[in-house]
Write a protein that holds these residues in place. Structure first.
Motif, PDB file in Angstrom:
ATOM      1  N   VAL A 112       0.872  -1.179   0.000  1.00  0.00           N
ATOM      2  CA  VAL A 112       0.000   0.000   0.000  1.00  0.00           C
ATOM      3  C   VAL A 112       0.904   1.224   0.000  1.00  0.00           C
ATOM      4  CG1 VAL A 112      -1.957   1.138   1.107  1.00  0.00           C
ATOM      5  CG2 VAL A 112      -1.568  -1.298   1.498  1.00  0.00           C
ATOM      6  N   ALA A 113       0.835   1.991  -1.079  1.00  0.00           N
ATOM      7  CA  ALA A 113       1.701   3.173  -1.203  1.00  0.00           C
ATOM      8  C   ALA A 113       0.852   4.440  -1.248  1.00  0.00           C
ATOM      9  CB  ALA A 113       2.568   3.059  -2.451  1.00  0.00           C
ATOM     10  N   GLY A 114      -0.108   4.519  -0.340  1.00  0.00           N
ATOM     11  CA  GLY A 114      -1.026   5.668  -0.362  1.00  0.00           C
ATOM     12  C   GLY A 114      -2.431   5.184  -0.642  1.00  0.00           C
ATOM     13  N   LEU A 115      -3.399   5.925  -0.162  1.00  0.00           N
ATOM     14  CA  LEU A 115      -4.804   5.553  -0.345  1.00  0.00           C
ATOM     15  C   LEU A 115      -5.547   6.680  -1.060  1.00  0.00           C
ATOM     16  CD1 LEU A 115      -5.481   4.041   3.203  1.00  0.00           C
ATOM     17  CD2 LEU A 115      -5.439   2.753   1.062  1.00  0.00           C
ATOM     18  N   PRO A 116      -5.681   6.600  -2.396  1.00  0.00           N
ATOM     19  CA  PRO A 116      -6.406   7.639  -3.130  1.00  0.00           C
ATOM     20  C   PRO A 116      -7.823   7.858  -2.583  1.00  0.00           C
ATOM     21  CG  PRO A 116      -5.321   6.131  -4.655  1.00  0.00           C
ATOM     22  CD  PRO A 116      -5.145   5.558  -3.282  1.00  0.00           C
ATOM     23  N   LEU A 117      -8.422   6.790  -2.037  1.00  0.00           N
ATOM     24  CA  LEU A 117      -9.813   6.880  -1.565  1.00  0.00           C
ATOM     25  C   LEU A 117      -9.994   7.871  -0.415  1.00  0.00           C
ATOM     26  CD1 LEU A 117      -9.919   5.188   1.347  1.00  0.00           C
ATOM     27  CD2 LEU A 117      -9.751   3.255  -0.193  1.00  0.00           C
ATOM     28  N   LEU A 118      -8.911   8.261   0.266  1.00  0.00           N
ATOM     29  CA  LEU A 118      -9.037   9.198   1.393  1.00  0.00           C
ATOM     30  C   LEU A 118      -9.589  10.550   0.941  1.00  0.00           C
ATOM     31  CD1 LEU A 118      -5.743   8.474   3.401  1.00  0.00           C
ATOM     32  CD2 LEU A 118      -8.060   7.673   3.892  1.00  0.00           C
ATOM     33  N   GLU A 119      -9.452  10.860  -0.342  1.00  0.00           N
ATOM     34  CA  GLU A 119      -9.965  12.129  -0.866  1.00  0.00           C
ATOM     35  C   GLU A 119     -11.322  11.979  -1.549  1.00  0.00           C
ATOM     36  OE1 GLU A 119      -8.754  15.284  -0.488  1.00  0.00           O
ATOM     37  OE2 GLU A 119      -7.370  14.356   0.919  1.00  0.00           O
ATOM     38  N   THR A 120     -11.971  10.811  -1.389  1.00  0.00           N
ATOM     39  CA  THR A 120     -13.296  10.609  -1.996  1.00  0.00           C
ATOM     40  C   THR A 120     -14.342  10.423  -0.896  1.00  0.00           C
ATOM     41  OG1 THR A 120     -12.965   8.227  -2.156  1.00  0.00           O
ATOM     42  CG2 THR A 120     -12.356   9.516  -4.076  1.00  0.00           C
ATOM     43  N   SER A 121     -15.615  10.482  -1.292  1.00  0.00           N
ATOM     44  CA  SER A 121     -16.703  10.321  -0.317  1.00  0.00           C
ATOM     45  C   SER A 121     -17.919   9.699  -1.004  1.00  0.00           C
ATOM     46  CB  SER A 121     -17.074  11.687   0.284  1.00  0.00           C
ATOM     47  OG  SER A 121     -17.425  12.579  -0.751  1.00  0.00           O
ATOM     48  N   GLY A 122     -18.974   9.475  -0.216  1.00  0.00           N
ATOM     49  CA  GLY A 122     -20.233   8.966  -0.782  1.00  0.00           C
ATOM     50  C   GLY A 122     -20.132   7.539  -1.259  1.00  0.00           C
ATOM     51  N   ALA A 123     -20.910   7.230  -2.303  1.00  0.00           N
ATOM     52  CA  ALA A 123     -21.003   5.858  -2.820  1.00  0.00           C
ATOM     53  C   ALA A 123     -19.658   5.360  -3.341  1.00  0.00           C
ATOM     54  CB  ALA A 123     -22.047   5.791  -3.930  1.00  0.00           C
TER      55      ALA A 123
END
Length: 387
Positions: A112-123
């Motif tokens: 895991v080299a970072g989590l792009p999902l941390l900047e997303t929300s909702g569905a």
């Protein structure tokens, strides 16, 4: 010799994030690199003396294409019977771990080299959280590339603690400080590059290296620089990297400013970023999220002070006031103040500059990291034999 399969979504990750690593591992395993973009992957294989297998993968949520990728990879793994599959990047992670599990690969590893999902929300966030959990469930071991990233994965409940391990001091590949060495560039070469970029010899250069996208803090960086430059005209902002306006666009007004401002220089994507570090005075890297950013280590290895966001990865490489300055993410006023501080306080700048390279050599030397990873593979292999 046992088989090792390394998978990334696009070959750029093999080239940049894992530079040299697969060639090194090829001495101990039969290594195959799996990725998309066939022509670029083929070139990578030739340049790095490793076998390749092409599986088309996208970086977006595309169920139909993803299923085709999964089937293709499953068939390949079933035929090849590797001992280890090691994946990087989110899409390669889910497809690689699922295909490996289905094909009965005994050792399934994911970095895991970072989590792009941390900047997303909702569905979309719910889908990405589910995908991450599935990836970790299929893996036998998961390697967050920073200690703080491991904590985030635990807080989000992606897996139990015994599944996670941070290798060495963090990172996915360490840094080759023989390659990233400021002594490799002469004053004449630096003067020529400044001249080619139309940067005055007396200008103080802030450099950014990476994708020119919103989540890297480009909006804040450009707005901060505009104010710095109006106060200190002998400054330049050098942006080294490509725009991704279709994936994560910077604001329209910021994009226009980048294109029109006389003291903002863009170079596009560069295979060798060292000359741009060599002519610069400070790396400005106000990213919103990272794993363990190579760019920050590269800049420090080039004896460059850095300004980074107070986010995982960045705040593990950088000690405030020692090898850089840490500022809150998404706060352009704090960023501007740090930019001015390093411009005006020469003593601080020189202190940080002197500390930077030694710190990287002591903690993140690339060949040390390769040995740590090889030892991990061999221990897992021995454990598998006894199992």
């Amino acid at each position: 010799m046992q088989k090792l399969v390394r998978i990334t979504t696009i070959p750029l990750s093999l080239e940049k994030l894992l530079e040299g690593q697969l060639t090194f591992m090829n001495r101990y395993y039969n290594v195959t690199a799996v990725s998309s973009e066939k022509n670029r992957l083929d070139k990578y294989g030739k340049d790095n003396s490793v076998s390749t297998y092409h599986v088309e993968m996208t970086r977006a949520i595309t169920p139909g294409k993803d299923l085709r990728s999964l089937i293709s990879l499953y068939q390949f793994l079933k035929k090849e019977k590797p001992l280890i599959v090691h994946t990087h990047t989110p899409k390669a992670g889910i497809i690689g771990m699922l295909a490996s599990k289905l094909a009965g690969v005994p050792i399934r590893l994911h970095t895991v080299a970072g989590l792009p999902l941390l900047e997303t929300s909702g569905a979309k966030r719910k889908i990405l959280d589910f995908v991450e959990k599935m990836t970790y469930r299929m893996a036998t071991r998961v390697y967050p590339n920073s200690f703080e990233l491991k904590n985030i994965c635990l807080q989000l409940g992606y897996a139990e603690e015994n599944k996670f391990k941070v290798l060495g001091q963090g990172s996915s590949n360490g840094i080759d400080t023989n390659y990233f060495d400021p002594e490799k560039f002469t004053d004449i070469e630096k003067t020529e590059l400044r001249s080619k970029l139309n940067i005055p010899e007396s200008d103080f250069i802030y450099v950014f290296v990476g994708r020119l996208v919103k989540e890297k803090g480009i909006n804040e960086l450009v707005k901060s620089f505009e104010k710095v430059n109006s106060e200190f005209p002998e400054t330049t902002l050098l942006l080294v990297g490509p725009f991704e306006q279709e994936l994560d666009p910077v604001d329209e007004d910021v994009y226009k400013t980048i294109k029109s401002h006389k003291k903002i220089i863009t170079t596009g994507y560069q295979t060798d970023v060292r000359p741009f570090f060599a002519i610069s005075d400070v790396l400005t890297f106000p990213s919103y999220r990272e794993g363990f950013p190579n760019v920050v280590m590269q800049a420090n290895a080039m004896s460059l002070p850095v300004i980074v966001s107070d986010i995982n990865g960045c705040n593990e490489i950088v000690s405030n006031g020692i090898n850089g300055i840490i500022v809150p993410p998404k706060k352009k006023d704090n960023l501007r103040e740090a930019m001015i501080l390093l411009l005006e306080d020469r003593d601080l700048r020189m202190k940080v500059k002197i500390n930077s390279r030694k710190l990287i050599q002591d903690k993140y030397e690339r060949k040390q990291f390769w040995q740590i990873l090889l030892k991990e593979y061999k221990e897992l292999e021995a454990f598998h034999k006894h199992d």
